[in-house]
Scaffold this motif. Structure first.
Motif, PDB file in Angstrom:
ATOM      1  N   LEU A  14       0.842  -1.186   0.000  1.00 44.84           N
ATOM      2  CA  LEU A  14       0.000   0.000   0.000  1.00 44.84           C
ATOM      3  C   LEU A  14       0.878   1.237   0.000  1.00 44.84           C
ATOM      4  O   LEU A  14       1.774   1.373   0.840  1.00 44.84           O
ATOM      5  N   ARG A  15       0.646   2.126  -0.965  1.00 46.44           N
ATOM      6  CA  ARG A  15       1.357   3.416  -1.050  1.00 46.44           C
ATOM      7  C   ARG A  15       0.432   4.475  -0.465  1.00 46.44           C
ATOM      8  O   ARG A  15      -0.631   4.757  -1.020  1.00 46.44           O
ATOM      9  N   ILE A  16       0.837   5.061   0.663  1.00 48.66           N
ATOM     10  CA  ILE A  16      -0.018   5.977   1.410  1.00 48.66           C
ATOM     11  C   ILE A  16       0.454   7.411   1.178  1.00 48.66           C
ATOM     12  O   ILE A  16       1.572   7.770   1.567  1.00 48.66           O
ATOM     13  N   PRO A  17      -0.365   8.243   0.556  1.00 44.14           N
ATOM     14  CA  PRO A  17       0.026   9.641   0.331  1.00 44.14           C
ATOM     15  C   PRO A  17       0.118  10.422   1.648  1.00 44.14           C
ATOM     16  O   PRO A  17      -0.559  10.100   2.627  1.00 44.14           O
ATOM     17  N   SER A  18       0.925  11.456   1.652  1.00 47.11           N
ATOM     18  CA  SER A  18       1.139  12.243   2.876  1.00 47.11           C
ATOM     19  C   SER A  18      -0.119  12.974   3.330  1.00 47.11           C
ATOM     20  O   SER A  18      -0.270  13.266   4.505  1.00 47.11           O
ATOM     21  N   ASN A  19      -1.036  13.249   2.437  1.00 47.46           N
ATOM     22  CA  ASN A  19      -2.255  13.985   2.792  1.00 47.46           C
ATOM     23  C   ASN A  19      -3.433  13.049   3.069  1.00 47.46           C
ATOM     24  O   ASN A  19      -4.582  13.491   3.055  1.00 47.46           O
ATOM     25  N   SER A  20      -3.178  11.771   3.363  1.00 47.66           N
ATOM     26  CA  SER A  20      -4.250  10.795   3.587  1.00 47.66           C
ATOM     27  C   SER A  20      -5.026  11.097   4.853  1.00 47.66           C
ATOM     28  O   SER A  20      -4.455  11.429   5.895  1.00 47.66           O
ATOM     29  N   LEU A  21      -6.338  10.970   4.753  1.00 49.83           N
ATOM     30  CA  LEU A  21      -7.215  11.147   5.908  1.00 49.83           C
ATOM     31  C   LEU A  21      -7.447   9.794   6.564  1.00 49.83           C
ATOM     32  O   LEU A  21      -7.406   8.751   5.897  1.00 49.83           O
ATOM     33  N   GLY A  22      -7.723   9.800   7.854  1.00 51.21           N
ATOM     34  CA  GLY A  22      -8.041   8.559   8.555  1.00 51.21           C
ATOM     35  C   GLY A  22      -9.380   8.005   8.092  1.00 51.21           C
ATOM     36  O   GLY A  22     -10.244   8.738   7.607  1.00 51.21           O
ATOM     37  N   GLY A  23      -9.540   6.711   8.217  1.00 51.54           N
ATOM     38  CA  GLY A  23     -10.805   6.093   7.830  1.00 51.54           C
ATOM     39  C   GLY A  23     -10.579   4.740   7.184  1.00 51.54           C
ATOM     40  O   GLY A  23      -9.474   4.203   7.178  1.00 51.54           O
ATOM     41  N   ILE A  24     -11.650   4.213   6.626  1.00 47.94           N
ATOM     42  CA  ILE A  24     -11.599   2.902   5.978  1.00 47.94           C
ATOM     43  C   ILE A  24     -11.531   3.102   4.471  1.00 47.94           C
ATOM     44  O   ILE A  24     -12.394   3.759   3.883  1.00 47.94           O
ATOM     45  N   TYR A  25     -10.510   2.518   3.865  1.00 50.57           N
ATOM     46  CA  TYR A  25     -10.312   2.574   2.418  1.00 50.57           C
ATOM     47  C   TYR A  25     -10.648   1.197   1.841  1.00 50.57           C
ATOM     48  O   TYR A  25     -10.209   0.176   2.380  1.00 50.57           O
ATOM     49  N   THR A  26     -11.416   1.188   0.783  1.00 48.91           N
ATOM     50  CA  THR A  26     -11.811  -0.077   0.169  1.00 48.91           C
ATOM     51  C   THR A  26     -11.586  -0.029  -1.333  1.00 48.91           C
ATOM     52  O   THR A  26     -11.466   1.041  -1.926  1.00 48.91           O
ATOM     53  N   GLY A  27     -11.550  -1.197  -1.923  1.00 45.38           N
ATOM     54  CA  GLY A  27     -11.405  -1.308  -3.367  1.00 45.38           C
ATOM     55  C   GLY A  27     -11.427  -2.759  -3.788  1.00 45.38           C
ATOM     56  O   GLY A  27     -11.500  -3.662  -2.948  1.00 45.38           O
ATOM     57  N   ASP A  28     -11.390  -2.972  -5.070  1.00 46.37           N
ATOM     58  CA  ASP A  28     -11.411  -4.305  -5.655  1.00 46.37           C
ATOM     59  C   ASP A  28     -10.191  -4.491  -6.534  1.00 46.37           C
ATOM     60  O   ASP A  28      -9.652  -3.525  -7.070  1.00 46.37           O
ATOM     61  N   PHE A  29      -9.793  -5.744  -6.688  1.00 49.19           N
ATOM     62  CA  PHE A  29      -8.768  -6.066  -7.666  1.00 49.19           C
ATOM     63  C   PHE A  29      -9.213  -7.283  -8.436  1.00 49.19           C
ATOM     64  O   PHE A  29      -9.980  -8.099  -7.953  1.00 49.19           O
ATOM     65  N   ASN A  30      -8.756  -7.364  -9.683  1.00 53.00           N
ATOM     66  CA  ASN A  30      -9.079  -8.510 -10.542  1.00 53.00           C
ATOM     67  C   ASN A  30      -7.925  -9.493 -10.516  1.00 53.00           C
ATOM     68  O   ASN A  30      -6.770  -9.095 -10.659  1.00 53.00           O
ATOM     69  N   ILE A  31      -8.272 -10.744 -10.343  1.00 51.61           N
ATOM     70  CA  ILE A  31      -7.286 -11.807 -10.378  1.00 51.61           C
ATOM     71  C   ILE A  31      -7.882 -12.933 -11.222  1.00 51.61           C
ATOM     72  O   ILE A  31      -9.063 -13.252 -11.072  1.00 51.61           O
TER      73      ILE A  31
END
Length: 179
Positions: free
Chosen positions: A157-174
């Motif tokens: 996970l690449r976390i930007p310096s301006n990231s806000l706290g919270g839950i991040y979600t997403g999908d990936f294709n495999i």
């Protein structure tokens, strides 16, 4: 004389039908082949656990195929739940064929209300085998049709310096293809 020929013809016909019957009753057929279908079940989602940026700048967080996580560049790892874990897939394919794994190497995770992080998928690892699998690699399935091959997938996970706290979600294709 006609009676003798008729008797001989009848005897030949009976003998021929008996031989034909014996040939038919001794024939065999091949057993049906097991299914060649590939079945994949996703049993566990990839999770990076609870963390925070601990200073200025970007952060990098990795979850390995064993669930162990490593943080570099300003990332604080918290022991609070949820815990880090790799994605887990159960693969079932008969006849000992090879399975090729391909996946999107990167995807974006988003937060409701704004914010995004980049997820780089991989590597993957087949349970019981020491080497890791990269995008496009293949691995053998078991010969036993009742055996399930477990595949674990980690990510970075690449976390930007301006990231806000919270839950991040997403999908990936495999994709799993039999060879």
């Amino acid at each position: 004389m006609e009676k003798s020929n008729l008797y001989t013809s009848s005897l030949k016909l009976t003998f021929f039908i008996s031989v034909l019957f014996l040939c038919m009753s001794v024939s065999y057929s091949q057993p049906s082949l097991p299914s060649r279908s590939l079945t994949v079940n996703a049993t566990q989602a990839l999770s990076f656990g609870t963390f925070a940026l601990s200073g200025g700048g970007e952060g990098v967080l990795t979850v390995g195929t064993d669930g162990y996580r490593t943080a570099i560049q300003n990332v604080y790892l918290s022991e609070l739940t949820p815990n880090a874990q790799p994605a887990v897939f159960e693969i079932k394919l008969c006849q000992g064929r090879n399975v090729r794994i391909t996946y999107d190497t990167a995807t974006v995770l988003t937060r409701i209300g704004g914010g995004a992080m980049r997820l780089e998928l991989g590597p993957a690892k087949r349970e019981g085998i020491a080497n890791e699998l990269e995008n496009g690699d293949s691995f053998p399935s078991q010969n036993n049709c009742n055996f399930i091959t477990i595949l674990r997938v980690g990510g970075t996970l690449r976390i930007p310096s301006n990231s806000l706290g919270g839950i991040y979600t997403g999908d990936f294709n495999i994709t799993f293809d039999q060879e």
